[in-house]
Design an enzyme around this catalytic site. Structure first.
Site, PDB file in Angstrom:
ATOM      1  N   ARG B   5       0.835  -1.217   0.000  1.00 47.64           N
ATOM      2  CA  ARG B   5       0.000   0.000   0.000  1.00 47.64           C
ATOM      3  C   ARG B   5       0.866   1.263   0.000  1.00 47.64           C
ATOM      4  NH1 ARG B   5      -1.866   0.357   6.280  1.00 47.64           N
ATOM      5  NH2 ARG B   5      -0.295  -1.073   7.070  1.00 47.64           N
ATOM      6  N   SER B  32      -4.856   4.442   6.560  1.00 44.07           N
ATOM      7  CA  SER B  32      -4.555   3.041   6.381  1.00 44.07           C
ATOM      8  C   SER B  32      -4.314   2.671   4.913  1.00 44.07           C
ATOM      9  CB  SER B  32      -5.737   2.265   6.955  1.00 44.07           C
ATOM     10  OG  SER B  32      -5.514   0.922   6.902  1.00 44.07           O
ATOM     11  N   GLU B  53     -19.344   3.637   0.963  1.00 42.50           N
ATOM     12  CA  GLU B  53     -18.603   3.112  -0.184  1.00 42.50           C
ATOM     13  C   GLU B  53     -19.390   3.223  -1.484  1.00 42.50           C
ATOM     14  OE1 GLU B  53     -19.147   1.548   2.707  1.00 42.50           O
ATOM     15  OE2 GLU B  53     -17.152   1.780   3.599  1.00 42.50           O
ATOM     16  N   PHE B  78     -14.611  -4.093   1.238  1.00 41.03           N
ATOM     17  CA  PHE B  78     -15.742  -3.159   1.213  1.00 41.03           C
ATOM     18  C   PHE B  78     -15.972  -2.605  -0.194  1.00 41.03           C
ATOM     19  CE2 PHE B  78     -14.005  -2.291   5.666  1.00 41.03           C
ATOM     20  CZ  PHE B  78     -14.692  -3.372   6.190  1.00 41.03           C
ATOM     21  N   HIS B 104      -5.617  -3.872   1.799  1.00 37.64           N
ATOM     22  CA  HIS B 104      -5.852  -5.005   2.697  1.00 37.64           C
ATOM     23  C   HIS B 104      -6.387  -6.230   1.971  1.00 37.64           C
ATOM     24  CE1 HIS B 104      -4.783  -2.093   5.542  1.00 37.64           C
ATOM     25  NE2 HIS B 104      -5.328  -2.620   6.599  1.00 37.64           N
ATOM     26  N   ASP B 112      -7.191  -8.372  12.329  1.00 41.15           N
ATOM     27  CA  ASP B 112      -8.547  -7.865  12.104  1.00 41.15           C
ATOM     28  C   ASP B 112      -9.512  -9.001  11.775  1.00 41.15           C
ATOM     29  OD1 ASP B 112      -8.325  -5.231  12.710  1.00 41.15           O
ATOM     30  OD2 ASP B 112      -8.028  -4.545  10.652  1.00 41.15           O
ATOM     31  N   ARG B 162      -1.551  -5.329   3.098  1.00 39.59           N
ATOM     32  CA  ARG B 162      -1.339  -4.478   4.260  1.00 39.59           C
ATOM     33  C   ARG B 162       0.076  -4.585   4.837  1.00 39.59           C
ATOM     34  NH1 ARG B 162      -1.371  -5.138   9.787  1.00 39.59           N
ATOM     35  NH2 ARG B 162      -2.131  -3.344  10.952  1.00 39.59           N
TER      36      ARG B 162
END
Ligand SMILES: Cc1ncc(C[n+]2csc(CCOP(=O)(O)OP(=O)(O)O)c2C)c(N)n1
Ligand SMILES: [Mg+2]
Lengths: 276, 311
Positions: B5, B32, B53, B78, B104, B112, B162
């Site tokens: 990322r 993030s 979103e 998402f 991610h 998570d 991530r």
């Protein structure tokens, strides 16, 4: 660009209503009810209010129209044809194999459409994105977006309502066709959306409430929206689903059904007057 | 070691400076996803849409209609799951120039847990007409992929991981969307991988070499359009294929490669990936071991594929 007078607009509305029932009858399917309720809003927009050039569809300064409730494309196709985007005769190809006039609008096939639609709830977000691009480019074109009242049940609409107010997108003008019907029945019995004016106001929008079949109120509302700065405007237009065809008015069943030959004759008589 | 990322963040900054049409949207995950790096430098071209979103994808669509090149950014789960219909009907059907960044990606998201580990995003994006799907293998490639996405017209999905993972490609390495990179030549079996697991494929290549097995390693950073020529050449020349991805084996890279092979050149295929299950919480290191996504698993798969070779 068009500037039809009130009298001309009244006549155009009849033609647009005639187009809607004829084209859906020829297709054997389609959505006349919510098309007919939006006739005044759409006719005034295309033939009087919007800056646009049917002969130059990519004109950068043009006002944009986004049909969020894509199923009522018959009314959009009709006002597009009647403002010169394509021949009126082509309307009868609606929903046929190979036609540019898809059952729900396809911007890839029909130039003059900004974007494809048909999945409800998405148009206002697109209008907001266009408005943000206009702000970045220092352009002052306006963006109009037609929504159904049932469509307001989609959560994304309220996300977009927040976004437009948050970014103070005063070029955005939402139009709610408040005909109080959706497929399964009355909006208030399926999933109530009232009170609409208070809802939009509490989301920091400027609200304008009108009778959506009164052309002078429609024109005045567009003008008021244009004069409103610092916040987006919504025109909440009380309408009658199926307006202009006696047997369709306020009948949920005419949402997505076309006329047979006999019904078409009655519809045309209702619209133009018997014997016309 | 760098998270890929970061490559996205660097790519955005470079794009922001080079092209004033580039705009970035995020849905309350700017730190993030690294889109905040762009926001810091180009605040007027950054839009936080909040936790919405679907609206973000629609807004991006509108920005693209206004001539902008929007990068809509949030976690892969998402953006591809919740906003799939928006991506399908508004963006792909109209073939809009919207770039979608899914951070991610994969099980290596770690603690998570399953809700945040995108394991179906490649499949969800790959089935959409007009969509390109790009899964960079490290931070350097992630930056190139980001820039390359801005320079092609039409919708693109970029998947980023991530965790910090080894950086093994270089700035000067060739990168073109749709053109796979052969990292190691080999004659006995071919490993086709995407994302950070490509590094595991390189380790597997060494382990296999020690056993006297010559394994080709292909970095298939673009899942769609797939570089079919490279796949078919590998099938022709090595007669056995292993795919490796941090994604469900159904619908992802393994499926994409297999589709090409069954139509043209059926050879044994073994798929390393998530086997029809959700992830769970754990450290990334624990999870990739538990879910059989490390070099050793690729070696085992290669041996299986070799054993199945049609003699
Ligand atoms: C996301 C989505 N869900 C369901 C439908 C099916 N559908 C088409 S029209 C309609 C009812 C729309 O009602 P309303 O918004 O009130 O439109 P109008 O009365 O103006 O026709 C539904 C549920 C759809 N097109 N998109
Ligand atoms: Mg309605």
């Amino acid at each position: 660009m068009y500037t039809q007078s009130l009298e001309e607009l009244k006549k155009s509305c009849k033609d647009v209503r005639g187009d809607i029932v004829k084209m859906t009858a020829a297709a054997g399917s389609g959505h006349p009810g919510g098309s007919l309720s939006a006739v005044e809003l759409m006719t005034a927009l295309y033939l009087n209010v919007m800056k646009h050039r049917p002969e130059e569809v990519t004109w950068p300064e043009r006002d944009r129209f986004i049909l969020s409730k894509g199923h009522v494309c018959p009314v959009l196709y009709s006002v597009m044809a009647r403002s010169g985007y394509f021949p009126v005769e082509e309307l009868l190809t609606l929903r046929k194999l190979g036609s540019r006039l898809q059952g729900h609008p396809s911007s890839k096939l029909l130039s003059g459409l900004e974007v494809s639609s048909g999945s409800l709830g998405q148009g206002l977000s697109i209008a907001n994105g266009l408005a943000l691009s206009a702000k970045l480019n220092k352009k002052d074109f306006r963006i109009y977006c037609l929504l159904g009242d049932g469509e307001l049940q989609e959560g994304q609409v309220w996300e977009a309502v927040m976004t437009a107010a948050h970014y103070k997108l005063d070029q955005v003008c939402a139009l709610v066709d408040y005909n109080n019907l959706q497929i399964d029945g009355a909006v208030e019995s399926v999933m109530g959306v009232a009170p609409l004016v208070e809802k939009w106001q509490s989301f920091n929008w400027h609200t304008i409430q009108i009778d959506g079949h009164d052309l002078s109120q429609v024109l005045a509302a567009y003008e008021e929206a244009k004069q409103t700065k610092g916040k987006p405007s919504v025109i909440i237009a009380t309408t009658v689903k199926g307006k202009g065809c006696s047997f369709m008015e306020n009948v949920a069943g005419w949402h997505g059904k076309s006329c047979n030959e006999k019904e078409l004759q009655i519809a045309l008589d209702d619209i133009y007057g018997k014997g016309n | 070691m760098l998270p890929n990322r970061d490559g996205y963040g660097h790519g955005l900054i470079e794009l922001g400076a080079a092209n004033s049409e580039v705009v970035v949207l995020d849905a309350d995950l700017a730190k993030s996803t690294r889109s905040d790096w762009f926001a810091d430098k180009f605040p007027e071209r950054f839009f936080d849409i909040g936790i919405a979103e679907q609206d973000m994808l629609g807004t991006a669509a509108g920005l693209s209609l206004g001539g902008k090149i929007p990068f809509a950014t949030t976690y892969g789960v998402f953006v591809t799951g919740r906003a799939w219909d928006q991506i399908r009907t508004t963006i792909c059907y109209s073939e809009l120039n919207v770039k979608i960044a899914g951070a991610h990606g994969g099980i290596s998201v770690g603690p998570d847990g399953a809700t945040h580990q995108a394991l179906e995003d490649i499949a969800l994006m790959r089935v959409l007409p007009h969509m390109r799907v790009i899964v960079p293998c490290d931070a350097v490639e992630a930056k190139k992929a980001t820039i390359a996405a801005a320079n092609v017209k039409g919708p693109c999905y970029l998947r980023f991981a991530r965790e910090a993972t080894p950086v093994f490609t270089e700035e000067k390495d060739f990168f073109e969307i749709g053109k796979a990179n052969v990292l190691k030549e080999g004659t006995d079996v071919t490993i086709i991988a995407c994302g950070p697991i490509v590094y595991e494929a390189l380790l597997a290549n060494e382990q296999l070499a020690a056993m006297g097995i010559s394994a080709r390693v292909i970095n298939m950073h673009t899942i769609k359009p797939l570089d079919e020529a490279v796949v078919l050449q590998a099938a022709e020349e090595t007669q056995a294929i292993v795919t490796a991805e941090e994604h469900q084996v159904a619908g992802g890279l393994g499926s994409a490669v297999s589709e090409v092979l069954v139509k043209n050149k059926p050879v044994p295929v073994e798929m390393v990936g998530i086997q029809d299950t959700f992830g769970e919480s754990g450290t990334p290191e624990e999870l990739v071991v538990k879910y059989h996504l490390v070099a050793n698993d690729i070696v085992l798969a290669a041996q299986k594929a070799l054993a199945r070779k049609i003699k």
